[in-house]
Design an enzyme around this catalytic site. Structure first.
Site, short mmCIF file in Angstrom:
data_model
loop_
_atom_site.label_atom_id
_atom_site.label_comp_id
_atom_site.label_asym_id
_atom_site.label_seq_id
_atom_site.Cartn_x
_atom_site.Cartn_y
_atom_site.Cartn_z
CG ASN A 31 0.88 -3.32 8.57
OD1 ASN A 31 0.15 -3.44 7.59
ND2 ASN A 31 0.64 -3.90 9.74
CD1 TRP A 32 1.01 2.09 4.27
CD2 TRP A 32 0.10 1.88 2.23
NE1 TRP A 32 1.66 2.95 3.43
CE2 TRP A 32 1.13 2.85 2.17
CE3 TRP A 32 -0.60 1.58 1.05
CZ2 TRP A 32 1.47 3.52 0.99
CZ3 TRP A 32 -0.27 2.25 -0.13
CH2 TRP A 32 0.75 3.20 -0.15
CE LYS A 33 -1.19 -1.59 11.86
NZ LYS A 33 -1.34 -1.36 13.29
CG HIS A 79 -0.18 -7.03 12.93
ND1 HIS A 79 -1.13 -6.50 13.77
CD2 HIS A 79 0.73 -6.04 12.70
CE1 HIS A 79 -0.81 -5.25 14.05
NE2 HIS A 79 0.32 -4.94 13.42
CD GLU A 107 -3.70 -3.90 13.99
OE1 GLU A 107 -3.65 -4.02 12.75
OE2 GLU A 107 -3.25 -2.92 14.60
CD GLU A 151 4.01 -4.50 15.21
OE1 GLU A 151 4.34 -3.50 14.58
OE2 GLU A 151 2.92 -5.08 15.05
N GLY A 165 -0.71 1.94 17.86
CA GLY A 165 -1.72 2.96 17.59
C GLY A 165 -2.12 3.79 18.80
CB SER A 179 3.31 4.52 19.11
OG SER A 179 1.95 4.20 19.33
N GLY A 193 3.00 1.50 11.46
CA GLY A 193 1.61 1.49 11.01
C GLY A 193 1.18 2.88 10.57
N GLY A 194 0.50 3.60 11.46
CA GLY A 194 -0.09 4.89 11.13
C GLY A 194 0.85 5.87 10.44
O1 LIG Z 1 2.32 -3.04 11.99
C1 LIG Z 1 2.47 -1.98 12.57
C2 LIG Z 1 2.17 -1.84 13.97
O2 LIG Z 1 0.98 -2.45 14.33
C3 LIG Z 1 2.36 -0.46 14.54
O3 LIG Z 1 1.28 0.38 14.27
P1 LIG Z 1 1.39 1.92 14.70
O4 LIG Z 1 2.68 2.41 14.15
O5 LIG Z 1 0.19 2.57 14.07
O6 LIG Z 1 1.38 1.94 16.19
#
Ligand SMILES: O=C[C@H](O)COP(=O)(O)O
Length: 252
Positions: free
Chosen positions: A10-12, A93, A95, A164, A170, A209, A230-231
């Site tokens: 997920n590149w957000k 999600h 967020e 999640e 994050g 994470s 994510g990151g």
């Molecule tokens: O969609 C992905 C998640 O929110 C995980 O994000 P993260 O891997 O940066 O903790």
């Protein structure tokens, strides 16, 4: 359920066309990693270009509007995302739940709109740190799931759940594999309650994470069908580290 681990990046809100090189590199490597199902959810602006650059991996969206169309300035319908090349969308999600006040009811409508448009839906659930400290993690996730899961004939075949924990996103902090297994067992029981036997086939991803260094441990927890990353999905190097960890012996 496919036995292949499903690893979704997920590149957000990251990525301009300069990042297409990462999608290309991931796609090229995925050809060798046939034991892992790989997908990316770039920002909507890159869906079409990613689809053209990457032939082998799945490409999806990060959200959709529940309506087919209409006067919704700035929003994008599921059918539009599909038309742009998305095969699935993430919905609910944390967020979006936090930043946009998305409710379980809205998440369910979005998941149903995605499925109606012919896409898969990855429904995200997860407890806050306060919920966990108060011993309410399972109850919170259970309530979210109950109210967010799509209904309808095609629902079970097209839904994926991503667990999640909000406090793990994050932050570099993660639950223990035992805690993940307990949560996934509860989610599985609820999926079977809602969808019957078909609920056994639905993949449950873990997200929060996930990194190349901890992927083997997190993915080894009971009933973890893959990861929502994510990151660590923002560069081909780190995302491939996770994919290779998921592939295990089949990495080469
Ligand atoms: O969609 C992905 C998640 O929110 C995980 O994000 P993260 O891997 O940066 O903790």
């Amino acid at each position: 359920m496919s036995n292949r681990p499903y690893i979704v990046g997920n590149w957000k809100m990251h990525g301009t066309r300069a990042m297409l090189a990462e999608a290309r590199a991931i796609d090229r490597a995925a050809e060798r990693l046939i034991k892992v199902e790989v997908a990316l959810a770039p920002p909507s602006t890159l869906i079409h270009a990613c689809r053209k650059e990457a032939n082998l991996i799945g490409i999806g969206a990060q959200d959709c509007h529940p309506a087919d169309g209409g006067a919704h300035t700035g929003d994008i319908s599921a059918a539009m995302l599909k038309d742009a090349g998305a095969g699935f969308t993430i919905v609910g999600h944390s967020e979006r739940r936090a930043d946009h006040g998305e409710t379980n009811v809205l998440v369910k409508q979005k998941a149903e709109a995605a499925i109606e448009a012919g896409m898969g839906a990855i429904v995200c659930v997860g407890e806050t740190e306060e919920d966990r400290d108060a011993g309410k993690a399972e109850a919170t996730v259970g309530e979210q799931l109950k109210a967010s899961l799509p209904e309808g004939e095609a629902a079970a075949a097209n839904v994926t759940v991503a667990y999640e924990p909000v406090w793990a996103i994050g932050t570099g902090r993660t639950p223990t594999p035992e805690d993940i297994a307990i949560m996934h067992r509860n989610i599985r029981a609820q999926l079977v309650e809602v969808y019957g036997e078909a609920g056994q086939e639905i993949r449950i991803l873990y997200g929060g994470s996930v990194k190349p260094e901890n992927a083997v441990e997190l993915l080894s927890a009971d009933d973890v069908g893959g990861a929502l990353v994510g990151g660590a999905s923002l560069t081909a190097e780190s995302f491939l580290g996770i994919i290779i960890a998921a592939a295990g012996d089949d990495a080469e």
